[in-house]
Design a protein around this motif. Structure first.
Motif, PDB file in Angstrom:
ATOM      1  N   SER A  42       0.732  -0.864   0.231  1.00  0.00           N
ATOM      2  CA  SER A  42      -0.089   0.031   0.159  1.00  0.00           C
ATOM      3  C   SER A  42       0.744   1.183   0.037  1.00  0.00           C
ATOM      4  N   PHE A  43       1.886   1.237   0.734  1.00  0.00           N
ATOM      5  CA  PHE A  43       2.728   2.491   0.659  1.00  0.00           C
ATOM      6  C   PHE A  43       3.379   2.650  -0.685  1.00  0.00           C
ATOM      7  N   THR A  44       3.659   1.496  -1.346  1.00  0.00           N
ATOM      8  CA  THR A  44       4.390   1.339  -2.737  1.00  0.00           C
ATOM      9  C   THR A  44       3.536   2.119  -3.488  1.00  0.00           C
ATOM     10  N   SER A  45       2.437   1.864  -3.355  1.00  0.00           N
ATOM     11  CA  SER A  45       1.332   2.366  -4.404  1.00  0.00           C
ATOM     12  C   SER A  45       0.690   3.940  -4.121  1.00  0.00           C
ATOM     13  N   SER A  46       0.960   4.092  -2.771  1.00  0.00           N
ATOM     14  CA  SER A  46       0.740   5.527  -2.425  1.00  0.00           C
ATOM     15  C   SER A  46       1.825   6.481  -2.882  1.00  0.00           C
ATOM     16  N   LEU A  47       3.086   5.728  -3.077  1.00  0.00           N
ATOM     17  CA  LEU A  47       4.043   6.513  -3.447  1.00  0.00           C
ATOM     18  C   LEU A  47       4.132   6.892  -4.944  1.00  0.00           C
ATOM     19  N   LEU A  48       3.550   5.772  -5.820  1.00  0.00           N
ATOM     20  CA  LEU A  48       3.327   5.863  -7.163  1.00  0.00           C
ATOM     21  C   LEU A  48       2.024   6.915  -7.581  1.00  0.00           C
ATOM     22  N   ASP A  49       1.242   6.794  -6.547  1.00  0.00           N
ATOM     23  CA  ASP A  49       0.146   7.898  -6.876  1.00  0.00           C
ATOM     24  C   ASP A  49       0.611   9.114  -6.549  1.00  0.00           C
ATOM     25  N   CYS A  50       1.391   9.498  -5.593  1.00  0.00           N
ATOM     26  CA  CYS A  50       2.250  10.730  -5.313  1.00  0.00           C
ATOM     27  C   CYS A  50       2.985  11.150  -6.598  1.00  0.00           C
ATOM     28  N   LEU A  51       3.905  10.171  -7.304  1.00  0.00           N
ATOM     29  CA  LEU A  51       4.703  10.344  -8.454  1.00  0.00           C
ATOM     30  C   LEU A  51       3.628  10.741  -9.581  1.00  0.00           C
ATOM     31  N   GLU A  52       2.469  10.140  -9.588  1.00  0.00           N
ATOM     32  CA  GLU A  52       1.784  10.397 -10.828  1.00  0.00           C
ATOM     33  C   GLU A  52       1.048  11.704 -10.802  1.00  0.00           C
ATOM     34  N   HIS A  53       1.054  12.351  -9.621  1.00  0.00           N
ATOM     35  CA  HIS A  53       0.540  13.557  -9.513  1.00  0.00           C
ATOM     36  C   HIS A  53       1.291  14.603 -10.191  1.00  0.00           C
ATOM     37  N   TYR A  54       2.822  14.276 -10.498  1.00  0.00           N
ATOM     38  CA  TYR A  54       3.578  15.153 -10.886  1.00  0.00           C
ATOM     39  C   TYR A  54       4.070  14.602 -12.354  1.00  0.00           C
ATOM     40  N   ALA A  55       4.006  13.217 -12.457  1.00  0.00           N
ATOM     41  CA  ALA A  55       4.341  12.672 -13.893  1.00  0.00           C
ATOM     42  C   ALA A  55       3.335  11.803 -14.425  1.00  0.00           C
ATOM     43  N   PRO A  56       2.217  12.168 -14.734  1.00  0.00           N
ATOM     44  CA  PRO A  56       1.054  11.728 -15.270  1.00  0.00           C
ATOM     45  C   PRO A  56       1.370  10.411 -16.181  1.00  0.00           C
ATOM     46  N   GLY A  57       1.136   9.145 -15.837  1.00  0.00           N
ATOM     47  CA  GLY A  57       1.459   8.304 -16.704  1.00  0.00           C
ATOM     48  C   GLY A  57       2.547   7.439 -16.336  1.00  0.00           C
ATOM     49  N   ILE A  58       3.306   7.779 -14.981  1.00  0.00           N
ATOM     50  CA  ILE A  58       4.513   7.120 -14.997  1.00  0.00           C
ATOM     51  C   ILE A  58       4.107   5.695 -14.251  1.00  0.00           C
ATOM     52  N   SER A  59       3.106   5.651 -13.784  1.00  0.00           N
ATOM     53  CA  SER A  59       2.838   4.180 -13.265  1.00  0.00           C
ATOM     54  C   SER A  59       2.478   3.122 -14.255  1.00  0.00           C
ATOM     55  N   ALA A  60       2.178   3.696 -15.440  1.00  0.00           N
ATOM     56  CA  ALA A  60       2.029   2.548 -16.706  1.00  0.00           C
ATOM     57  C   ALA A  60       3.370   2.312 -17.015  1.00  0.00           C
ATOM     58  N   GLN A  61       4.226   3.024 -16.705  1.00  0.00           N
ATOM     59  CA  GLN A  61       5.819   2.884 -17.188  1.00  0.00           C
ATOM     60  C   GLN A  61       6.534   1.815 -16.455  1.00  0.00           C
ATOM     61  N   VAL A  62       5.916   1.922 -15.133  1.00  0.00           N
ATOM     62  CA  VAL A  62       6.676   0.664 -14.307  1.00  0.00           C
ATOM     63  C   VAL A  62       6.672  -0.599 -14.581  1.00  0.00           C
ATOM     64  N   VAL A  63       8.181  -1.355 -14.695  1.00  0.00           N
ATOM     65  CA  VAL A  63       8.199  -2.750 -15.145  1.00  0.00           C
ATOM     66  C   VAL A  63       8.746  -3.433 -13.813  1.00  0.00           C
ATOM     67  N   GLY A  64       9.314  -2.562 -12.952  1.00  0.00           N
ATOM     68  CA  GLY A  64       9.790  -3.147 -11.648  1.00  0.00           C
ATOM     69  C   GLY A  64       9.917  -2.209 -10.635  1.00  0.00           C
ATOM     70  N   ALA A  65       9.394  -2.689  -9.306  1.00  0.00           N
ATOM     71  CA  ALA A  65       9.624  -1.599  -8.426  1.00  0.00           C
ATOM     72  C   ALA A  65       9.999  -2.259  -6.988  1.00  0.00           C
ATOM     73  N   GLU A  66      10.868  -1.675  -6.264  1.00  0.00           N
ATOM     74  CA  GLU A  66      11.485  -1.973  -5.050  1.00  0.00           C
ATOM     75  C   GLU A  66      11.402  -0.944  -3.933  1.00  0.00           C
ATOM     76  N   LEU A  67      10.766  -1.336  -2.926  1.00  0.00           N
ATOM     77  CA  LEU A  67      10.760  -0.305  -1.785  1.00  0.00           C
ATOM     78  C   LEU A  67      11.846  -0.877  -0.531  1.00  0.00           C
ATOM     79  N   LEU A  68      12.692   0.174  -0.205  1.00  0.00           N
ATOM     80  CA  LEU A  68      13.428  -0.256   0.841  1.00  0.00           C
ATOM     81  C   LEU A  68      13.191   0.511   2.068  1.00  0.00           C
ATOM     82  N   THR A  69      12.460  -0.230   2.888  1.00  0.00           N
ATOM     83  CA  THR A  69      12.145   0.342   4.221  1.00  0.00           C
ATOM     84  C   THR A  69      13.314   0.693   5.130  1.00  0.00           C
TER      85      THR A  69
END
Lengths: 394, 508, 520
Positions: C417-444
């Protein structure tokens, strides 16, 4: 929730019903939040009970910590200055413990009760320091102050009185030894220890049997002239015997507010308690440095001329103030006027002549006395019966 | 002495707003008042009696409470009920805080040295200050620096494990301060509340008999006994400056008073921005006054009660009833209360410092009736950027009354009258800008040689003949009387008159 | 007889720097590193097939150039993909703010902002210079000071006086306060205030309103004092710096054993005797230097039971709560930030639109919650360094503030959920970025702790707040790199002057060890 703050009134010990009946003077004090008698009948008579027959002191408020677990021994060895490895099961050892700066936090006794099982008796509350000291050790620490009732039974007839109560073979118990007896189906632990410098024992029992123990002791002890004593009489006895009192003769290290007011074991004349060969213990590095660089103070016993106790006196060398008295008393058995003092080094070598500036008043008339005094090597009261084994009957 | 209101005292005032009841409307307890000044000005002879109250209580949400007893051993037992370790650690904590208290107390009745100055007097004072620090030893000094830069929350966590004990003790770290319990610097604010004493008992607090107005009353009578004149209803419009020096003041009604020396007891913002003309001041002073931080963080309720309220789990005869009462039982609740302030609104779950002085002082309410004083934190100077409205005030009041009522079932039924003061009222009535009770926040940029501004911390204003003597100067607010005394000393010095202002008592 | 004069625990940048200086001074030094590559937080890792990222630190903006030169890092392979990058404070509407050195651009700036900033910056740089002086040596003791300490103190005192009365007074006014108030005093633009105040709280557990953050800002400014007008990007990712440091160390004769985890630092009678490896092997050495954080060093490696109680208490009171997480994204193409000139994509992109935004983000972590709208410090390294991603594709790396160390229920409940909220946050500034994601990693913070052995995941090895700097870092009794255990030294960021990839702690520690052991 099983209690509220309204239940936090001054505590009483499990002996209170008996103590209050015996306390004819109603002279009460508070010791660590417990109602305790300063005197029962007459301080002088109570003192002489300790020195000539048997005196009984309610020791329950003494802070008692039970230390168990696989690391109990190593934990204590890191905590205190003595080598606990040398303390066998069934033995008791007097020790001090220091902070990292090598300043004395408190003194007390360690009871080696069994395998990985110890009791630490301390003047000051130690939960906080024990908690921090326990990090990294597999050890369990329990404050059993209220869970163990304790009586000190001290004086030349104490062994006889206790034997009469049924403690067979007690006479063979060596100084600083421990023995266990059955008492009404519970364990009564007896240690040959005390704070009076005389033959004496301390009894440890569950609070449930405290009153029974008191009654049986005073019944059996009557022919041996047993008598309870309060803190005032104890004060005279411990000064006569040369015992330090934390909070009086030194400031526990973490209670000191002013820099430089604390003392190391060397500065309290307790070198014999410090085992610098032990690889690690709190204060070791600082004490090694102190050994190299020298101490600031020396703790001395003074034999003061005259009969006026040197309470709160300055100690002078010539016209210079070189120290202060921490404890003082006229000692009725030794017939000497003793004072404990901390003096600046290099003063205080045995035999050195100093002067105590004593103020006393009679009928509102104050007198200043410059009493010559000398540093003595050993306490003025130290009778052979204190150590004799088997213990003598009187 | 010119006072705008028809009564004197400022925030040290007792007023009867409900017939038969006396309110300590603003400040409500007394500890910091320097005993040296109280004695020198003979305040007891002029009617001041401070009665220590000792103790306090924090109610827990689970129905229990933590009682802070005056008696050391009883307090130990009560703490041990919550945590044996904490009860013991409190002894170390007390010694450690006392080390800091001892360090700061001798400097309360001194002007702060200017570290940028090369004047002999500053260098001497600085050397003395440094000497006091080095006397603590290397580790002691490090502990001191840590203490001054740490949050009260972090500091308490170094000693205690029990939430309610930490929360109880943390209150002193935020009272009157626009910071939260986890904001660095609040450990110092704790010290600010510990460095007072009643009769030499450092850290204890008391009631002024007759309310805090008794302090002002005694000071006024003392002042008058030396020939001082007090003129009320005198609203100063302007400090008159001529050729770079003060000539007197002009009131709003046109009256002028001529004097070579004008001393402002107003906060620095009011002094430099309201009653002085920017043209008479150096530009940097105006700039600094504009940037001076004086955000209010608290409000106050004064309540007339028909009887003594019942608190869940606490006997009405308990000594704890006489002390300060609180309802925040964890650091987290305190911190969340601060988050509301940062968001520009009053705390939904506020921190209260509540007392019922009429239990100890018969002059505060009719027999059998009671007066309750409730200090409330947090309340911002403005609500999300706009002024407080009456609806806001009602909402603020409700959050406080509701919180008390959660722990006292009969409380609301006993209320006869309630005076509610948000920062808006504190500013309008008392003249505390933005409702800040210390005449300026107690953050390091506004303490010691920075109070109120660097270069002007020695009570002399930027204009010749003009001085500051209010809580906006060192050592700050809290009904301490030290700023006034220190200012007087500097003025006497400038007048080449003997220094008759007492210094601090020695070692405590 | 031992084969080592010095065993150094941890092959992070400070460890390697310390080892190199010690080796150059003639010591036989063995560095033991648990990881398979040297560098510690200066690491590069392939987190998705073909996509590599600087997996911990992402910018180089503090490494002292003198150390770069002295260790000949450029000769040993350090290459710059980009230097002096601008910082772009993103605006969702495309009205971005660009800051580079003294240059300030942005349509929302006021005349006052433009006028105030250069003088503000110059003053801060004067303070940063003084701070750099203080960071360049061991922190002096104040009471038990010896000649070296007194000289240091005099140097610092003179430096303070040399600022002139006004600057000195101002420094003594602001040094303990917060960025929020300081920004309010100087600037109008929320964007500018937020960007600068983010510098004050990066890597810390503080918000712009927390007092002490001005210090954090000055600390950040030391980078500019060292000549970094903006962050630099290392060719091949930060791991290349780790390799260069290792090469330099080996060149000096240091033995580096990778994949070698130290299980314990061995002591006898209050003196260090060597280390025991996780496999049981023991290495004996008269000196052990730890670049691990102080809590790990003393609690984990030495063991509390081998220390005196006061030291244990000091160590356990070190504050090391981190609020930083790291997000890595593999992107199928270049992201499109609204209104951002594609030429700026390789610069430092920041999401922190207002100070209150950062402060709200901070509120959450105080209660061990994830920020709903976190602040981000974003790098897209593949723009300046195509080796990081397959051709035409990109890697995005972001420092995320704030994320808790231990959210309620554990991280596994919150990671997605945190990773997806980060993507939402990025989407706000870079619309469409979520669709470009082919791999993601969150280091807590917990992941960073596990991967790099940093207690709490704190990149400074302990909060860098005024109560934990200079003669208080890491704790009284271990402030001059030596510790209460004879022969054991600290050289990591937990010591003065802290971290970021700065290297100063390792450098200072080496100097202190050489000095002290020569005297002994």
């Amino acid at each position: 929730m099983n209690s509220t703050s309204d239940d936090t009134m001054l505590l009483t010990t499990p002996f209170h019903s008996r103590v209050s009946r015996a306390c004819e003077l109603n002279a009460w004090g508070s010791w660590k939040g417990y109602t305790t008698p300063k005197a029962y009948t007459d301080v002088e008579l109570e003192y002489f009970a300790i020195r000539s027959t048997t005196g009984v002191f309610d020791l329950t408020p003494m802070n008692k910590y039970r230390i168990t677990g696989p690391d109990a021994g190593p934990f204590l060895n890191r905590l205190v200055t003595r080598n606990v490895d040398k303390l066998g099961i069934g033995r008791v050892g007097y020790t001090v413990w220091c902070d990292d700066a090598g300043q004395v936090m408190d003194d007390g006794t360690i009871f080696h009760l069994g395998e990985n099982d110890y009791r630490l008796c301390a003047y000051a509350r130690a939960t906080d320091w024990l908690f921090w000291s326990a990090l990294g050790f597999d050890v369990n620490i329990e404050d059993e102050t209220a869970a163990v009732a304790a009586l000190a039974v001290q004086g030349p007839t104490s062994c006889a009185a206790l034997t009469a109560m049924g403690l067979e073979g007690l006479a063979d118990l060596k100084p600083f030894g421990l023995a266990e007896y059955d008492f009404e189906g519970e364990t009564l632990m007896v240690s040959r220890t005390g704070f009076t410098g005389d033959l004496g024992y301390e009894l440890w029992i569950t609070p449930r049997l405290a009153e029974t123990l008191w009654d049986r002791l005073f019944e059996a002890g009557a022919p041996y002239l047993i008598k309870p004593f309060g803190s005032d009489a104890l004060e005279i006895a411990r000064i006569e015997a040369g015992f330090l009192q934390a909070g009086v003769d030194f400031v526990p290290a973490e209670e000191a507010v002013r820099n430089g007011r604390t003392r190391s074991p060397f500065e309290l004349g307790l070198d014999w308690l410090v085992d610098l060969d032990k690889p690690l213990f709190n204060g070791r590095q600082a004490l090694l440095r102190e050994r190299e660089q020298g101490s600031r103070y020396r703790f001395v016993l003074l034999d003061v001329d005259g009969n006026k106790p040197a309470h709160n006196s300055f100690i002078m060398k010539g016209r210079r103030k070189v120290g202060t008295v921490t404890s003082a008393a006229w000692c009725p058995t030794a017939k000497s006027n003793v004072a404990f003092a901390q003096v600046e080094l290099p003063h205080g070598a045995v035999g050195e002549e100093l002067v105590a500036e004593i103020y006393y008043q009679r009928e509102l008339h104050w007198t200043r006395v410059l009493a010559p005094c000398r540093v003595i090597e050993a306490p003025v009261f130290n009778p052979p019966r204190r150590r004799a084994t088997p213990a003598l009957p009187f | 002495m010119l006072e705008r209101n028809p009564y004197i005292g400022g925030a040290t005032v007792s007023r009867e707003l409900h017939s038969g009841w006396t309110y300590s409307n603003c400040s409500y307890v007394c500890s910091l008042l320097r005993p040296e000044i109280a004695r020198d000005l003979e305040l007891p002879r002029h009617g001041l009696q401070v009665v220590p109250y000792g103790g306090g209580v924090t109610f827990k949400q689970d129905g229990d409470h933590f009682g802070n007893y005056y008696d050391h051993e009883r307090q130990y037992r009560e703490m041990a009920r919550h945590s044996v370790r904490d009860a013991n650690a409190y002894e170390r904590y007390t010694a450690d805080v006392m080390k800091q208290t001892r360090l700061i107390r001798p400097f309360l009745l001194r002007r702060p040295p200017d570290p940028t100055s090369l004047k002999w007097r500053d260098l001497r004072d600085l050397a003395e200050f440094a000497g006091a620090f080095t006397a603590m030893g290397e580790e002691g000094l490090a502990d001191t620096l840590k203490f001054w830069t740490k949050s009260v929350g972090d500091y308490l966590c170094e000693y205690f494990e029990s939430d309610v004990i930490k929360a109880h003790l943390a209150g002193s770290g935020i009272i009157g301060t626009a910071l939260g319990v986890f904001s660095p610097g609040t450990a110092y604010v704790l010290l600010h509340h510990y460095m007072g004493d009643v009769d030499g008992n450092v850290g204890s607090w008391g009631f002024a008999r007759g309310g805090m107005g008794a302090v002002a009353g005694a000071l006024a009578r003392s002042f008058q006994s030396f020939g001082g004149e007090i003129i009320c209803d005198a609203d100063v419009d302007q400090i008159i400056v001529n050729n770079g020096r003060t000539r007197g003041v002009a009131l709003k009604n046109g009256t002028e008073y001529r004097a070579d020396i004008v001393v402002s007891n107003l906060d620095p913002k009011r002094t430099f921005l309201d009653v002085m003309d920017a043209a008479d001041l150096p530009a940097d002073v105006v700039h600094r006054a504009e940037n001076f931080k004086i955000r209010g963080s608290s409000g106050k309720l004064n309540i007339a009660l028909d009887g003594l309220p019942t608190f869940t789990g606490l006997d009405k005869r308990s000594p704890l009833m006489l002390g300060d009462m609180h309802f925040s039982d964890s650091l987290e609740r305190l911190e969340r209360a601060y988050d509301d302030w940062k968001d520009g609104t009053w705390s939904q779950d506020p921190y209260l410092d509540m007392l019922i002085p009429s239990q100890a002082d018969p002059t505060m309410a009719p027999p059998g009736k009671h007066m309750m004083t409730v200090f409330v934190q947090y309340a911002p100077p403005r609500i999300r950027g706009r002024e407080w409205t009456d609806e806001d005030k009602a909402g603020f009041e409700k959050s406080v009354l509701d919180q008390i009522a959660r722990y006292s079932p009969d409380f609301k039924d006993l209320i006869l009258h309630c005076e509610t003061r948000t920062p808006r009222e504190l500013e309008a009535e008392v003249g505390l800008t933005e409702g800040n009770i210390f005449q300026g926040e107690l953050t390091f940029d506004q303490l010691l040689f920075n109070r109120p501004f660097p270069g002007y911390a020695q009570y002399r204003g930027p204009v010749k003949g003009m001085y500051l003597c209010g809580s906006g100067t060192h050592p700050g607010g809290g009904v301490m009387a030290a700023p006034g005394a220190n200012a007087a000393r500097e003025i006497l010095r400038d007048l080449r008159l003997p220094d008759i202002v007492p210094g601090g008592y020695a070692d405590d | 007889m031992t084969d080592h004069d010095v065993v150094l625990v941890g092959g992070g940048h400070n460890g390697l720097i310390c080892a190199t200086y010690l080796a150059r001074a003639g010591r036989r030094v063995t560095v033991l590193e648990a990881g398979e590559s040297p560098g510690g937080c200066a690491a590069t890792r392939e987190f998705a097939p073909g996509f590599s990222v600087s997996s911990c630190a992402q910018w180089l903006n503090q490494l002292n150039p003198e150390i770069i030169r002295e260790l000949s890092l450029e000769k040993h392979g350090l290459q710059w993909a980009a230097r002096n990058l601008a910082s772009v404070s993103l605006d969702a509407g495309g009205r971005h703010l660009v800051l580079q050195g003294e240059q300030l651009e942005g349509e929302r700036l006021t005349a006052r902002d433009r006028e105030s900033y250069p003088s503000f910056r110059r003053r801060m740089l004067r303070y940063a210079k003084l701070l750099a002086t203080a960071c360049g040596t061991r922190p002096p003791k104040l009471v038990e000071s010896n000649l070296a300490d007194r000289l240091n103190l005099v140097k610092l005192g003179l430096g303070l006086k040399m600022l002139g009365r006004e600057d000195m007074g101002e420094l003594m006014r602001i040094i303990l306060i917060n960025m929020y108030d300081l920004m309010e005093e100087h600037f109008d633009s929320e964007q500018l205030k937020a960007l600068l105040s983010l510098h004050g709280v990066l890597g810390s557990h503080m918000g712009p309103r927390s007092p002490n953050t001005v210090f954090g800002y000055l600390y950040h400014c030391m980078g500019e004092h060292h000549g970094y007008l903006g962050p630099a990007q290392v060719q091949g990712g930060m791991g290349a710096l780790g390799n260069a440091l290792a090469a330099s160390a080996r060149d000096a004769g240091v033995e580096i054993r990778l994949g070698t985890r130290v299980a314990g630092i061995d002591t006898r009678a209050g003196r260090v005797v060597g280390v025991t490896l996780s496999g049981g092997e023991q290495l004996r050495a008269p000196l052990v230097v730890s670049s691990a954080d102080p809590v790990t060093t003393f609690e984990g490696l030495v063991g509390y039971r081998n220390l005196e109680t006061g030291t244990v208490r000091r160590v356990s009171q070190i504050r090391y709560k981190s609020g930083c997480a790291k997000l890595h994204l593999a992107l199928s193409g270049a992201p499109q930030f609204t209104g951002l000139d594609p030429s700026r994509l390789g610069q430092r992109l920041v999401i922190a639109p207002e100070m209150d935004y950062i402060e709200r983000a901070f509120n959450a972590v105080k209660y061990q919650e994830c920020s709903a709208e976190p602040a981000m410090d974003i790098s897209i390294p593949s723009v300046n360094d195509p080796t990081m991603a397959p051709p035409g594709q990109h890697v995005l790396s972001a420092i995320v503030q704030f994320a808790p160390y231990a959210p309620a229920g554990g991280w596994e409940q919150h990671r997605a959920s945190f990773t997806s909220s980060l993507l939402d946050c990025l989407e706000h500034y870079a619309p469409g970025i979520s669709a470009q994601v082919v791999g993601a990693e969150l280091l807590t913070p917990a992941d960073l702790e596990a991967r790099h052995g940093m207690k709490g995941g704190h990149w400074h090895h302990g909060e860098l707040s005024l109560d934990q700097v200079m003669m208080m870092r890491p704790f009284p009794g271990a402030t001059q790199y030596g510790t209460p255990v004879a022969g054991l030294y600290l050289c990591g960021a937990g010591s003065h002057p802290g971290g970021g990839v700065m290297g100063q702690a390792g450098h200072n520690a080496a100097r202190e060890i050489i000095r002290r052991e020569a005297a002994a």
